[in-house]
Design an enzyme around this catalytic site. Structure first.
Site, PDB file in Angstrom:
ATOM      1  N   ASP A 203      -9.727  -3.765  -5.982  1.00  0.00           N
ATOM      2  CA  ASP A 203      -8.902  -2.766  -5.304  1.00  0.00           C
ATOM      3  C   ASP A 203      -8.940  -1.492  -6.127  1.00  0.00           C
ATOM      4  OD1 ASP A 203      -6.981  -1.272  -4.003  1.00  0.00           O
ATOM      5  OD2 ASP A 203      -5.305  -2.613  -4.470  1.00  0.00           O
TER       6      ASP A 203
ATOM      7  N   SER B 203       0.833  -1.193   0.000  1.00  0.00           N
ATOM      8  CA  SER B 203       0.000   0.000   0.000  1.00  0.00           C
ATOM      9  C   SER B 203       0.878   1.258   0.000  1.00  0.00           C
ATOM     10  CB  SER B 203      -0.955  -0.035   1.190  1.00  0.00           C
ATOM     11  OG  SER B 203      -1.974   0.918   1.058  1.00  0.00           O
TER      12      SER B 203
ATOM     13  N   HIS C 177      -7.771  -4.875  -1.561  1.00  0.00           N
ATOM     14  CA  HIS C 177      -6.741  -4.070  -0.904  1.00  0.00           C
ATOM     15  C   HIS C 177      -6.701  -4.348   0.601  1.00  0.00           C
ATOM     16  CE1 HIS C 177      -3.906  -0.710  -1.050  1.00  0.00           C
ATOM     17  NE2 HIS C 177      -4.335  -0.437   0.180  1.00  0.00           N
TER      18      HIS C 177
END
Length: 393
Positions: free
Chosen positions: A333, A181, A363
């Protein structure tokens, strides 16, 4: 090693119950193959009890661990160049120098601790017989961009000193920077910066990016439209958190929701994030490319034009310098297309890229690889990542 603090455990379920009753719209998504993943669309302003980032931080604290060594690994919390780090050193004797992995945690630049990734980094160190370093960079909104980049660069340059590598018996030709991320964003940025530094350009063998965020110019790429309501990370949540990395001014997230946040002087940069040129056809679907509306509002945020914030903005000659690269993207995501565009652009300039796309992925799944939040998907991402490191580092 993973005992949950009772206070935070109780607080977590209290907040969760409150969200379910008063604030959250929960939908099950059995198509993800995760026994019904919860897709969350929330307006935290309705709570009035805690700030948005404070609520998220409470959840993260559930997974924070102390530096406990075991029979295989010595774990130590220390500082490198004044920045808190956690160091994992294998205990077994080795005749050869070890590889090293510098891991940068996720959390949208506003939450997270490297200690929350203790299981991942411990297993990496054990399976690879590698030195692993987790970094606790400064977080917003207390510290804005580019504070995390400065911290990570400082740590990496300290670690890459010959005397430090010798102290930990690290092979200077087998070093990888990795992250998930926002940690993957930092990985891409720091790797690009180091590759432009004559002192360090040959000291990074590889980079690993797990569902990275790589651009803020276009907030309506197909994946942001498809996955607007999650699962887990919604478009509105992502915009709020991205803007908190830059400012508390509400004008920026309001403009970004409409894709009207970029200034006129960003026009020449749009070619680097034009998804119609870089996305494989299967991900374009029926979406039609429309340029972001430039200069609509009188906003002045120079960081929006900075490639340290959006690593996709560097030109091809800079991308050519990137090392061996591993990228994980997930179908469900909003950041999926950032990773896909980076894969295409790196491949176009001849960089060796290994890409794993998880059709049932979402995600943040890497965070769900141990109790009390356990999903097979999180284990699969971890195993793919560590297997790639074993083969390439």
């Amino acid at each position: 090693l993973y005992t949950v603090n009772l206070f935070y455990f109780i607080l977590f379920y209290f907040i969760l119950f409150y969200f379910i009753i008063f604030s959250w719209n929960l939908t099950l998504s059995p198509r993800l193959g995760c026994s019904g993943v919860i897709s969350v669309h929330c307006n935290l302003c309705l709570l009035g009890l805690m700030k948005y980032e404070e609520v998220l931080s409470t959840f993260v604290k559930l997974d924070v661990t102390k530096p406990i060594s075991d029979e295989h690994i010595t774990v130590t919390d220390t500082t490198f160049s004044g920045v808190p780090v956690r160091l994992y050193l294998p205990k077994r004797k080795s005749e050869r120098q070890r590889p090293a992995v510098i891991y940068l945690h996720g959390g949208a630049f506003i939450i997270g601790k490297n200690s929350a990734y203790d299981l991942l980094n411990r297993e990496t160190a054990n399976k690879l017989d590698a030195v692993v370093l987790g970094v606790d960079f400064r977080l917003s909104p207390q510290y804005y961009f580019p504070a995390p980049i400065e911290d990570v660069l400082s740590v990496v340059k300290f670690f890459l000193q010959d005397k430090i590598l010798e102290r930990y018996r690290v092979d200077p030709m087998r070093i990888c920077i990795a992250g998930d991320s926002c940690g993957a964003t930092l990985t891409a940025t720091v790797t690009q910066l180091l590759k432009n530094d004559p002192v360090f350009k040959n000291k990074i063998k590889a980079q690993a990016l797990i569902y990275p965020a790589l651009q803020v110019l276009d907030s309506l790429v197909p994946s942001q439209q498809e996955n607007e309501h999650g699962p887990l990370l919604t478009r509105d949540m992502a915009i709020k958190m991205a803007c908190l990395y830059l400012t508390r001014d509400e004008a920026l997230p309001q403009a970004m929701r409409k894709n009207q946040h970029m200034p006129q002087e960003s026009r020449h940069l749009l070619k680097f994030v034009n998804w119609s040129n870089f996305l494989p056809d299967k991900y374009k679907k029926n979406y039609i490319y429309m340029k972001p509306v430039l200069g609509r509002l009188n906003l002045s945020y120079p960081a929006l034009l900075d490639s340290r914030l959006s690593p996709l903005l560097v030109n091809d000659s800079q991308l050519q310098k990137c090392p061996l690269t591993y990228i994980v993207t997930c179908q469900y995501d909003i950041l999926r297309d950032d990773g896909l565009m980076y894969v295409t652009r790196l491949q176009n300039v001849g960089v060796n890229v290994v890409h794993d796309h998880l059709e049932d992925g979402f995600h943040g799944a890497l965070s769900f690889m141990s109790s009390p939040f356990y999903l097979q998907l999180g284990i699969r991402i971890k195993d793919k990542y560590i297997s790639w490191l074993e083969e390439n580092l």
